[in-house]
Design an enzyme around this catalytic site. Structure first.
Site, PDB file in Angstrom:
ATOM      1  N   ARG A  36       0.823  -1.216   0.000  1.00 11.12           N
ATOM      2  CA  ARG A  36       0.000   0.000   0.000  1.00 11.12           C
ATOM      3  C   ARG A  36       0.856   1.264   0.000  1.00 11.12           C
ATOM      4  O   ARG A  36       0.448   2.283  -0.554  1.00 11.12           O
ATOM      5  CB  ARG A  36      -0.933   0.003   1.217  1.00 11.12           C
ATOM      6  CG  ARG A  36      -2.148  -0.884   0.990  1.00 11.12           C
ATOM      7  CD  ARG A  36      -3.063  -0.895   2.188  1.00 11.12           C
ATOM      8  NE  ARG A  36      -4.359  -1.438   1.828  1.00 11.12           N
ATOM      9  CZ  ARG A  36      -5.316  -1.730   2.707  1.00 11.12           C
ATOM     10  NH1 ARG A  36      -5.109  -1.550   3.999  1.00 11.12           N
ATOM     11  NH2 ARG A  36      -6.465  -2.196   2.286  1.00 11.12           N
ATOM     12  N   LYS A 197     -13.111 -10.024   9.043  1.00 13.09           N
ATOM     13  CA  LYS A 197     -14.079  -8.935   9.252  1.00 13.09           C
ATOM     14  C   LYS A 197     -15.484  -9.395   8.850  1.00 13.09           C
ATOM     15  O   LYS A 197     -16.031  -8.965   7.826  1.00 13.09           O
ATOM     16  CB  LYS A 197     -13.665  -7.709   8.450  1.00 13.09           C
ATOM     17  CG  LYS A 197     -12.387  -7.042   8.959  1.00 13.09           C
ATOM     18  CD  LYS A 197     -12.024  -5.839   8.100  1.00 13.09           C
ATOM     19  CE  LYS A 197     -10.731  -5.195   8.574  1.00 13.09           C
ATOM     20  NZ  LYS A 197     -10.237  -4.180   7.630  1.00 13.09           N
ATOM     21  N   GLY A 350      -5.641  -5.687   2.440  1.00 15.97           N
ATOM     22  CA  GLY A 350      -4.306  -5.580   3.013  1.00 15.97           C
ATOM     23  C   GLY A 350      -3.691  -6.940   3.282  1.00 15.97           C
ATOM     24  O   GLY A 350      -2.590  -7.256   2.818  1.00 15.97           O
ATOM     25  N   GLY A 373     -12.245  -4.143   1.708  1.00 12.54           N
ATOM     26  CA  GLY A 373     -13.659  -3.775   1.806  1.00 12.54           C
ATOM     27  C   GLY A 373     -14.059  -2.821   0.683  1.00 12.54           C
ATOM     28  O   GLY A 373     -15.149  -2.916   0.120  1.00 12.54           O
TER      29      GLY A 373
HETATM   30  N1  LIG Z   1     -10.171 -19.043  10.697  1.00 13.42           N
HETATM   31  C1  LIG Z   1      -9.760 -17.849  11.116  1.00 13.42           C
HETATM   32  N2  LIG Z   1      -9.929 -17.487  12.396  1.00 13.42           N
HETATM   33  C2  LIG Z   1      -9.483 -16.266  12.822  1.00 13.42           C
HETATM   34  N3  LIG Z   1      -8.890 -15.354  12.032  1.00 13.42           N
HETATM   35  C3  LIG Z   1      -8.718 -15.674  10.745  1.00 13.42           C
HETATM   36  C4  LIG Z   1      -9.134 -16.920  10.218  1.00 13.42           C
HETATM   37  N4  LIG Z   1      -8.835 -16.944   8.900  1.00 13.42           N
HETATM   38  C5  LIG Z   1      -8.243 -15.778   8.613  1.00 13.42           C
HETATM   39  N5  LIG Z   1      -8.152 -15.007   9.700  1.00 13.42           N
HETATM   40  C6  LIG Z   1      -7.525 -13.680   9.826  1.00 13.42           C
HETATM   41  O1  LIG Z   1      -8.153 -12.753   8.991  1.00 13.42           O
HETATM   42  C7  LIG Z   1      -7.279 -11.624   8.884  1.00 13.42           C
HETATM   43  C8  LIG Z   1      -7.530 -10.900   7.594  1.00 13.42           C
HETATM   44  O2  LIG Z   1      -8.905 -10.557   7.495  1.00 13.42           O
HETATM   45  P1  LIG Z   1      -9.462  -9.241   6.812  1.00 13.42           P
HETATM   46  O3  LIG Z   1     -10.925  -9.442   6.729  1.00 13.42           O
HETATM   47  O4  LIG Z   1      -8.920  -8.061   7.526  1.00 13.42           O
HETATM   48  O5  LIG Z   1      -8.844  -9.353   5.319  1.00 13.42           O
HETATM   49  P2  LIG Z   1      -8.068  -8.306   4.416  1.00 13.42           P
HETATM   50  O6  LIG Z   1      -7.540  -9.030   3.249  1.00 13.42           O
HETATM   51  O7  LIG Z   1      -7.053  -7.559   5.221  1.00 13.42           O
HETATM   52  O8  LIG Z   1      -9.184  -7.335   3.935  1.00 13.42           O
HETATM   53  P3  LIG Z   1      -9.396  -5.768   4.315  1.00 13.42           P
HETATM   54  O9  LIG Z   1      -8.340  -5.038   3.536  1.00 13.42           O
HETATM   55  O10 LIG Z   1     -10.776  -5.489   3.900  1.00 13.42           O
HETATM   56  O11 LIG Z   1      -9.149  -5.637   5.777  1.00 13.42           O
HETATM   57  C9  LIG Z   1      -5.870 -12.181   9.005  1.00 13.42           C
HETATM   58  O12 LIG Z   1      -5.204 -11.520  10.043  1.00 13.42           O
HETATM   59  C10 LIG Z   1      -6.094 -13.663   9.334  1.00 13.42           C
HETATM   60  O13 LIG Z   1      -5.228 -14.153  10.326  1.00 13.42           O
HETATM   61  O1  LIG Z   2      -7.720  -2.248   5.417  1.00 23.90           O
HETATM   62  C1  LIG Z   2      -8.701  -1.714   4.886  1.00 23.90           C
HETATM   63  O2  LIG Z   2      -9.584  -2.367   4.284  1.00 23.90           O
HETATM   64  C2  LIG Z   2      -8.787  -0.209   4.868  1.00 23.90           C
HETATM   65  O3  LIG Z   2      -7.581   0.387   5.248  1.00 23.90           O
HETATM   66  C3  LIG Z   2      -9.942   0.266   5.742  1.00 23.90           C
HETATM   67  O4  LIG Z   2      -9.732  -0.137   7.070  1.00 23.90           O
HETATM   68  P1  LIG Z   2     -11.004  -0.316   8.051  1.00 23.90           P
HETATM   69  O5  LIG Z   2     -11.700  -1.591   7.597  1.00 23.90           O
HETATM   70  O6  LIG Z   2     -10.425  -0.407   9.424  1.00 23.90           O
HETATM   71  O7  LIG Z   2     -11.880   0.888   7.845  1.00 23.90           O
END
Ligand SMILES: Nc1ncnc2c1ncn2[C@@H]1O[C@H](COP(=O)(O)OP(=O)(O)OP(=O)(O)O)[C@@H](O)[C@H]1O
Ligand SMILES: O=C(O)[C@H](O)COP(=O)(O)O
Length: 393
Positions: A36, A197, A350, A373
């Site tokens: 990023r 999330k 991310g 998201g």
């Molecule tokens: N089965 C699980 N139980 C708990 N945590 C999990 C599991 N599978 C994945 N994760 C956690 O989910 C996290 C990532 O989720 P997240 O929804 O933030 O995805 P992202 O790719 O970062 O999307 P965004 O950019 O929208 O945040 C990681 O830190 C990972 O360890």
């Molecule tokens: O990691 C993301 O998806 C963006 O930086 C937004 O973060 P947030 O879900 O904490 O608003």
């Protein structure tokens, strides 16, 4: 309606507030994936070359309106300065007299990074007072934070009510690529949704059911769907109050003829740790007190097959706790399956991007989106507040 970009305005000598998304994955004070930050470099360099006084701002994590020492942007400014080979001045606050003085001291081409905007309680509330204070620091607003464009916060949206806003190069690129790829996706169209999330992403699933041929669920998100099928999930991450909704999605998928791939087996652990005792079990047999931290081999095989037959694949959210070696197999296997797709592959988020980098296949994807998201909401066809507020061409 296309939005104005930094090419359409004169920034020479102007104070430019540039919102970026430096919400990078961290291990303590170490940045574990700088995608990023690197993605925002073209905009920052352009502003510097054009002689703008560059005020950068970002959030990091979710400090919820308080100062959280571990979430200061110091490691980010150090890293950014190395990438740019230029000094990046650092403010220790978001607004206030000290910050105003620092901004007034900026010469054309210099950069100041404000402190984590989410230390301010008004940021996520999109408080007009805070937005006004931020706007007062600058003559112009550049939004390059595609990853946070789905948030109507003071530094992503509110500010645009007080000073003119235009898109940065990253924002422009993301909107163009995702818009083109998803306007008429080549089919079969598959979405893979994982991560943690649950509350944020569960709504997206409903909209995706209208658009995709296959929907693969993994990661922590999957547990809510496993529970919705009537199975116990032990101590796994679970959004209890979304179980009914998840059940209704399973039904909706059936009615619409969408192939809804919920894990059939998982890797469970007796604790949330790399050295935990683990075993592979059917989702029907998750033991009490154990937690599902990755998808199992049977699920991987089924998912890989679906991915291999797809022409467009969009992936957001890792399949397991990939940060720990013990639970990264599922994510790694899905990443490898993506490489073989004869079509368009898009990764967003991310942590998802970090996972693909870790698997060493990032450069084999058609598009790496800095939005998690945000890219999901954009795909849903929702208006992103951080884009809507920008000036039309
Ligand atoms: N089965 C699980 N139980 C708990 N945590 C999990 C599991 N599978 C994945 N994760 C956690 O989910 C996290 C990532 O989720 P997240 O929804 O933030 O995805 P992202 O790719 O970062 O999307 P965004 O950019 O929208 O945040 C990681 O830190 C990972 O360890
Ligand atoms: O990691 C993301 O998806 C963006 O930086 C937004 O973060 P947030 O879900 O904490 O608003």
């Amino acid at each position: 309606m296309p939005k104005k970009t930094i090419r359409d305005v004169d920034v020479q000598g102007k104070r430019v507030f540039c919102r970026v998304d430096f919400n990078v994955p961290m291990n303590g004070q170490e940045i574990t994936d700088d995608t990023r930050i690197r993605a925002a470099i073209p905009t920052i360099q352009y502003l510097v070359q054009q002689g703008a006084k560059v005020i950068l701002a970002s959030h990091l994590g979710r400090p919820k309106g308080k100062v959280v020492e571990e979430l200061r942007l110091t490691p980010v400014s150090t890293h950014l300065s190395q990438l740019l080979n230029q000094e990046v001045k650092q403010a220790t606050e978001v607004v206030g007299d000290k910050v105003t003085d620092q901004v007034n001291g900026l010469k054309p081409g210099e950069i100041l990074l404000l402190e984590n905007v989410r230390f301010e309680p008004g940021e996520e509330k999109n408080s007009p007072e805070l937005a006004k204070q931020i706007a007062a620091l600058a003559d112009m607003f550049v939004n390059d934070a595609f990853g946070a464009a789905h948030r109507a916060h003071a530094s992503t949206e509110g500010i645009g009510h007080y000073i003119p806003g235009v898109a940065g190069f990253l924002m422009e690129k993301e909107l163009a690529f995702l818009g083109d790829a998803l306007a008429k996706p080549e089919r079969p169209f598959t979405a893979i949704i994982g991560g943690a999330k649950v509350k944020d992403k569960i709504g997206v699933i409903e909209s995706l059911l209208e658009k995709v041929d296959n929907l693969i669920i993994g990661g922590g998100l999957a547990n809510t769907f496993i529970k919705a099928q009537g199975y116990d999930v032990g101590a796994s991450l679970l959004e209890e109050d979304k179980v009914e909704l998840a059940a209704s999605f399973i039904e909706k998928a059936k009615q619409r003829g969408v192939n809804f791939c919920i894990p059939t087996d998982v890797v469970v652990a007796d604790k949330f740790a790399n050295d935990a005792e683990t075993k592979v079990v059917s989702v029907k047999d998750i033991p009490a007190g154990w937690q599902a931290l990755d998808i199992g081999p049977e699920t991987v095989k089924a998912d890989q097959q679906v991915i291999a037959n797809s022409k467009t694949v969009v992936w957001n959210g890792p399949m397991g706790v990939f940060e720990m070696e013990t639970f990264m197999k599922g994510t790694e296997a899905i990443a490898q399956a993506m490489v073989k797709v004869q079509g368009t592959t898009i990764i967003g988020g991310g942590d998802s991007v970090a996972a693909v980098e870790k698997a060493g296949v990032a450069e084999k994807m058609s598009h790496i989106s800095t939005g998690g998201g945000a890219s999901l909401e954009f795909m849903e066809g929702k208006q992103l507040p951080g884009v809507t507020i920008l000036q039309d061409k």
